[in-house]
Design an enzyme around this catalytic site. Structure first.
Site, PDB file in Angstrom:
ATOM      1  N   LYS A  48      15.507 -15.065   0.443  1.00 37.18           N
ATOM      2  CA  LYS A  48      16.785 -14.422   0.103  1.00 37.18           C
ATOM      3  C   LYS A  48      16.721 -13.898  -1.333  1.00 37.18           C
ATOM      4  CE  LYS A  48      21.718 -15.419  -0.698  1.00 37.18           C
ATOM      5  NZ  LYS A  48      22.808 -16.398  -0.602  1.00 37.18           N
ATOM      6  N   LYS A  88      34.170 -14.576  -5.646  1.00 34.61           N
ATOM      7  CA  LYS A  88      34.037 -15.976  -6.041  1.00 34.61           C
ATOM      8  C   LYS A  88      34.935 -16.264  -7.244  1.00 34.61           C
ATOM      9  CE  LYS A  88      29.217 -16.829  -4.702  1.00 34.61           C
ATOM     10  NZ  LYS A  88      29.494 -17.937  -3.777  1.00 34.61           N
ATOM     11  N   ASP A 123      31.350 -13.202   1.265  1.00 35.69           N
ATOM     12  CA  ASP A 123      30.549 -14.122   0.444  1.00 35.69           C
ATOM     13  C   ASP A 123      29.476 -14.834   1.273  1.00 35.69           C
ATOM     14  OD1 ASP A 123      29.701 -15.389  -1.815  1.00 35.69           O
ATOM     15  OD2 ASP A 123      31.363 -16.837  -1.902  1.00 35.69           O
ATOM     16  N   ARG A 175      23.036 -14.736   4.914  1.00 34.79           N
ATOM     17  CA  ARG A 175      22.635 -14.657   6.327  1.00 34.79           C
ATOM     18  C   ARG A 175      22.613 -13.213   6.823  1.00 34.79           C
ATOM     19  NH1 ARG A 175      27.555 -18.563   7.774  1.00 34.79           N
ATOM     20  NH2 ARG A 175      27.130 -19.118   5.607  1.00 34.79           N
TER      21      ARG A 175
HETATM   22  N1  BES Z   1      24.853 -17.997  -2.663  1.00 37.66           N
HETATM   23  C1  BES Z   1      25.923 -18.660  -2.033  1.00 37.66           C
HETATM   24  C2  BES Z   1      25.650 -20.131  -1.792  1.00 37.66           C
HETATM   25  C3  BES Z   1      25.677 -21.007  -3.007  1.00 37.66           C
HETATM   26  C4  BES Z   1      26.885 -21.358  -3.582  1.00 37.66           C
HETATM   27  C5  BES Z   1      24.526 -21.529  -3.502  1.00 37.66           C
HETATM   28  C6  BES Z   1      26.896 -22.203  -4.675  1.00 37.66           C
HETATM   29  C7  BES Z   1      24.535 -22.376  -4.578  1.00 37.66           C
HETATM   30  C8  BES Z   1      25.722 -22.712  -5.165  1.00 37.66           C
HETATM   31  C9  BES Z   1      26.225 -18.026  -0.672  1.00 37.66           C
HETATM   32  O1  BES Z   1      26.018 -16.669  -0.600  1.00 37.66           O
HETATM   33  C10 BES Z   1      27.659 -18.283  -0.394  1.00 37.66           C
HETATM   34  O2  BES Z   1      28.472 -17.781  -1.102  1.00 37.66           O
HETATM   35  N2  BES Z   1      27.944 -19.053   0.645  1.00 37.66           N
HETATM   36  C11 BES Z   1      29.270 -19.389   0.998  1.00 37.66           C
HETATM   37  C12 BES Z   1      29.375 -19.337   2.487  1.00 37.66           C
HETATM   38  C13 BES Z   1      30.780 -19.460   2.999  1.00 37.66           C
HETATM   39  C14 BES Z   1      31.589 -18.245   2.619  1.00 37.66           C
HETATM   40  C15 BES Z   1      30.739 -19.620   4.510  1.00 37.66           C
HETATM   41  C16 BES Z   1      29.579 -20.789   0.482  1.00 37.66           C
HETATM   42  O3  BES Z   1      28.689 -21.643   0.537  1.00 37.66           O
HETATM   43  O4  BES Z   1      30.657 -20.991  -0.025  1.00 37.66           O
HETATM   44 ZN    ZN Z   2      24.656 -15.887  -1.907  1.00 37.77          ZN
HETATM   45 MN    MN Z   3      27.745 -15.578  -1.221  1.00 36.45          MN
END
Ligand code: BES
Ligand code: ZN
Ligand code: MN
Length: 499
Positions: A267, A279, A349, A353
């Site tokens: 990724k 965010k 966010d 995936r």
């Molecule tokens: N890059 C983030 C995941 C992440 C968050 C990694 C904090 C490390 C620390 C990913 O793209 C993301 O934002 N995932 C969301 C998914 C959700 C919206 C289903 C998450 O984990 O909040």
């Molecule tokens: Zn991310």
């Molecule tokens: Mn994200």
């Protein structure tokens, strides 16, 4: 930094510092015993004074011991002999190097490779001392106008042993450690670079440089190429950004092309704002690390190319930013992935995936031996496993076991989570083939369930490194994980498969 291996007795040679271990309750290791004899009991006298117990990770620096031509002796606590496992050994070796860096020592004879670590051969200890040493040297100060003042003096590390080791085998282990460390360092550097420098274009240019240096084959697909391939999911993440997305492939052919390649998909979100599902701003800077999966693919490829490992490996890196914009994807938008499956983007966010799924479909054309994707995919993984273990999910238990074994050997922990069908229901959408989020529960698993819909044609494993790729707080910085795990896994595969 120069590393070498030498057979010899401590106290007989000139060195700025001899490093030997002491077990708990002041029990001398073999090398310490010899040194004690050579110095007429100097070490045991000092231990009797109560200056060191031998607790794991403790150190004691001694100067000008009698009868030897060395300026310093560094005693390193190894804890209980029966409890000297990988982690303890790592702590002790890191403590030793940190103590050395605090002195003016320019060269050292390092005898800790002789000490008995549970179930580990001397070759493992050699490789890992090199990796830990390189870790202790690592700095990221290229963007400071004044370099940090605590200069490191250590130039030469002589891994010393009193045992009858075959030097050629030892050197091989040393080189293996060094190549792995170079891979780890590259991964750390890329992670630590800010997103205004480390853009998708920067990563593509790095891939081209790497291809030149290591004779790899590189391909960079531009957005128009991705459009032709039907990568609507990947492109939907990129469309809010001023930075052009890239799909980078690096091919390392270390054995006959008739052998199926392993594929690493990383990724490469060079900054994740969340997009329109923005965010919160606290600690958002850490989303520059959202390309650490990609960085670990570059790092692992560097390591195995330096090793000239007899194996075929292809790295695939979807690289993009995730930004809010007038043109950005909006919640509820529906896109068509390269596989033909449609996706309702309920949360922009959950972008990792969306870029991985098209890269995973693209991977099919290589008829892979196995595909491993590496991604800072879910905050839920940090909640589940903290910063200790990466999450591991797979559609093949044998592959998962091989990765877990590699992770043990590399002190780069991973934990197997289930990918049961029951979880798939959470991705149901009223309007498309699937939604891109599965609700609050089991977030790491539902993210993998999403990916599993694009990996049906091959053996596949997913590593969620959201909790392990970087550290926050005072020690903020990339860790280089899971390069140790991946490099070990590929090394083991190469050893098994080579003729
Ligand atoms: N890059 C983030 C995941 C992440 C968050 C990694 C904090 C490390 C620390 C990913 O793209 C993301 O934002 N995932 C969301 C998914 C959700 C919206 C289903 C998450 O984990 O909040
Ligand atoms: Zn991310
Ligand atoms: Mn994200």
């Amino acid at each position: 930094m120069k590393f070498s291996i030498k057979k010899g007795s401590p106290g007989k040679q000139r060195s700025a510092c001899i490093v030997v271990g002491v077990f708990e309750a002041r029990v001398l290791t073999e090398a310490a015993k010899i040194l004690d004899k050579n110095t007429n009991g100097y070490i045991s006298r000092i231990l009797k004074n109560g200056d060191m117990e031998g607790k794991i990770g403790s150190t004691l620096l001694l100067h000008y011991a009698p009868n030897i031509i060395c300026k310093r002796i560094l005693l390193v606590g190894l804890g209980k002999k029966s409890k000297l496992h990988d982690k303890e050994y790592k702590n002790a070796v890191l403590a030793a190097f940190n103590a050395l860096h605090a002195t003016g020592t320019a060269d050292t004879m390092f005898f800790l490779i002789d000490d008995p670590v549970k179930n580990r051969e001397i070759t493992w200890k050699i490789s890992h001392v090199v990796i830990f040493a390189m870790e202790s040297f690592y700095r990221f100060d290229r963007l400071k106008s004044k370099k940090e003042t605590n200069k490191q003096h250590l130039q030469k590390i002589i891994l010393s042993t009193t045992s009858q080791i075959d030097i050629a085998t030892g050197n091989q282990a040393l080189q293996w450690g060094l190549s792995t460390a170079h891979g780890i360092n590259l991964t750390k550097d890329l992670g630590n670079l800010p997103s205004n420098i480390c853009t998708p274009t920067y990563l593509a240019e790095l891939a081209m440089t790497m291809a030149k240096n290591y004779k790899l084959k590189v391909t960079v697909l531009e957005q128009k190429d991705m459009k032709k391939l039907g990568m609507g999911s990947l492109l939907s993440v990129a469309q809010g950004s001023r930075q052009a997305a890239k799909l980078i492939t690096l091919e390392y052919w270390g054995q006959s092309k008739s052998k199926k390649p392993f594929i690493l998909v990383g990724k490469g979100v060079t900054f994740d704002t969340g997009g329109i599902s923005l965010k919160p701003s606290a600690e958002m800077d850490e989303m520059k690390y959202d390309m650490c999966g990609a960085a670990s693919v570059f790092g692992t490829l560097t390591a195995i190319a330096q090793m000239k490992l007899p194996i075929n490996v292809v790295g695939i890196i979807p690289a993009t930013e995730n930004m809010p914009d007038g043109n950005a994807t909006k919640p509820g938008d529906i896109v068509t992935s390269m596989s033909g499956q449609t996706i309702e983007i309920l949360n922009t966010d959950a972008e990792g995936r969306l870029i991985l799924c098209d890269a995973l479909t693209y991977a099919e054309r290589y008829e892979p031996e196995a595909v491993i994707d590496i991604a800072t995919l879910t905050g839920a993984c940090v909640i589940a496993l903290g910063h200790v273990a990466s999450g591991l999910l797979s559609n093949n238990d044998e592959l998962a076991t091989e990765l877990l074994n590699a992770s043990e050997q590399a002190i780069d922990r991973a934990w197997h989570l289930p990918l049961w069908d029951e979880y798939q229901e959470q991705l149901r959408s009223n309007f498309a083939d699937m939604a891109n989020i599965g609700g609050r529960s089991a977030g790491t698993i539902t993210a993998s369930c999403f990916l599993s819909r694009f990996t049906k044609k091959y053996r596949w494993a997913h590593l969620d490194i959201a909790g392990t790729a970087w550290e926050s707080g005072k020690k903020k910085g990339a860790t280089g994980r899971p390069v140790p795990l991946l490099t070990q896994f590929l090394t083991t595969c190469a050893a098994k498969k080579s003729p």
